[in-house]
Design a protein around this motif. Structure first.
Motif, PDB file in Angstrom:
ATOM      1  N   ALA A 205       0.754  -1.381  -0.068  1.00  0.00           N
ATOM      2  CA  ALA A 205      -0.163  -0.072   0.017  1.00  0.00           C
ATOM      3  C   ALA A 205       0.921   1.243  -0.101  1.00  0.00           C
ATOM      4  N   SER A 206       1.892   1.316   0.513  1.00  0.00           N
ATOM      5  CA  SER A 206       2.981   2.364   0.690  1.00  0.00           C
ATOM      6  C   SER A 206       3.559   2.650  -0.637  1.00  0.00           C
ATOM      7  N   ARG A 207       3.774   1.570  -1.093  1.00  0.00           N
ATOM      8  CA  ARG A 207       4.605   1.776  -2.491  1.00  0.00           C
ATOM      9  C   ARG A 207       3.398   2.442  -3.542  1.00  0.00           C
ATOM     10  N   ILE A 208       2.246   1.889  -3.559  1.00  0.00           N
ATOM     11  CA  ILE A 208       1.181   2.097  -4.618  1.00  0.00           C
ATOM     12  C   ILE A 208       0.870   3.663  -4.239  1.00  0.00           C
ATOM     13  N   GLN A 209       0.793   4.260  -2.813  1.00  0.00           N
ATOM     14  CA  GLN A 209       0.814   5.357  -2.471  1.00  0.00           C
ATOM     15  C   GLN A 209       1.860   6.491  -2.908  1.00  0.00           C
ATOM     16  N   GLN A 210       2.971   5.988  -2.807  1.00  0.00           N
ATOM     17  CA  GLN A 210       4.305   6.811  -3.162  1.00  0.00           C
ATOM     18  C   GLN A 210       4.249   6.797  -4.685  1.00  0.00           C
ATOM     19  N   ALA A 211       3.637   6.007  -5.339  1.00  0.00           N
ATOM     20  CA  ALA A 211       3.741   6.068  -7.040  1.00  0.00           C
ATOM     21  C   ALA A 211       2.678   7.141  -7.362  1.00  0.00           C
ATOM     22  N   GLY A 212       1.829   7.594  -6.474  1.00  0.00           N
ATOM     23  CA  GLY A 212       0.719   8.617  -6.924  1.00  0.00           C
ATOM     24  C   GLY A 212      -0.470   7.937  -7.183  1.00  0.00           C
ATOM     25  N   ILE A 213      -0.893   6.971  -6.609  1.00  0.00           N
ATOM     26  CA  ILE A 213      -2.525   6.556  -7.072  1.00  0.00           C
ATOM     27  C   ILE A 213      -3.074   6.709  -5.797  1.00  0.00           C
ATOM     28  N   GLY A 214      -4.310   7.268  -6.077  1.00  0.00           N
ATOM     29  CA  GLY A 214      -5.136   7.769  -5.067  1.00  0.00           C
ATOM     30  C   GLY A 214      -6.199   6.781  -4.928  1.00  0.00           C
TER      31      GLY A 214
END
Length: 255
Positions: A205-214
């Motif tokens: 989840a952290s990697r997804i958030q850091q990638a700019g996915i909301g």
């Protein structure tokens, strides 16, 4: 099969995180084993996969999965491939309608991606190694090359082993904290000295958030904890079973 709300309402897109129920396999593979690489009877696996294909509205030969190698590698699906010709990769993207793309899991994190505006979809197998080496970011980049935009990409995480059941050794912890000291937040103390419990889903989840996915949804289900619903490599290992079934997690575009 299970669905994520973040994907279920998208027009022209069908998806499923299949459980172990609803198939024909027997014994330790009972019942909806989709693992071509397992030692299950091939005719049972073929029937199970045909049932999954039907539920997603595609022909069995257009229900695709990969030869997974715990990598950050991504392929673009433009046409069907045979079981013996599966690409060696851990993620697949496409913009071809009536083609279901999927990944197999039995504890690792299954991720399904969709941009309904650009009509681009993806699927990724995010075990610790793939997530650590960038399979999530590589999948997003591959989708962008097909016309997707991160502002419109929705991502769902299906059944995955959860922290309470994911014990790791000190060398595992050292690898993550050496890469980023902030990764210490994904580890909790285990009962065994020197060991820790790893929050794989939190890390994903952290990697997804850091990638700019909301637009992200985690179904919050643990493969290890529910043997009646899910296969688990780690549970099978702890029970000294000779093999284990594999879930298929797939998504398809429709006209």
């Amino acid at each position: 099969m299970l669905q994520a709300a973040v994907l279920a309402t998208l027009p022209g897109i069908r998806h499923a995180f299949f459980t172990r129920n609803g198939g024909v396999s027997q014994g330790i593979y009972d019942s909806l084993n989709g693992g071509v690489g397992s030692n299950d009877a091939p005719e049972h696996v073929a029937e199970n996969r045909a049932r999954m294909a039907m539920s997603l509205g595609v022909a069995p030969e257009r229900f695709l999965s990969l030869y997974q190698i715990h990598s950050p590698d991504v392929v673009v699906a433009e046409e069907p491939w045979g079981a013996d010709d599966r690409p060696r990769a851990d993620a697949v993207v496409t913009r071809v309608p009536e083609l279901a793309i999927g990944v197999s899991t039995a504890d690792c994190g299954p991720l399904l991606f969709a941009d309904d505006n650009a009509r681009v979809i993806g699927a990724a197998h995010a075990g610790w190694r793939g997530a650590f080496t960038g399979v999530i970011e590589a999948t997003l980049a591959a989708m962008e090359q097909l016309g997707a935009t991160r502002d419109n990409i929705a991502v769902a995480l299906g059944p995955t082993i959860r922290q309470a059941n994911y014990e790791v050794g000190p060398e595992f912890v050292a690898r993550f904290t050496a890469a980023d000291i902030d990764n210490t937040r994904f580890f909790a103390d285990a009962n065994r000295e020197g060991h820790a419990l790893f929050d794989l889903t939190g890390y994903i989840a952290s990697r997804i958030q850091q990638a700019g996915i909301g637009k992200f949804e985690d179904l919050g289900l643990c493969t290890y904890a529910e043997p009646d619903r899910f296969y688990s490599f780690r549970r099978a290992t702890h029970q000294s079973e000779p093999d284990y079934g594999r879930h298929i997690n797939a998504i398809a575009l429709h006209e």
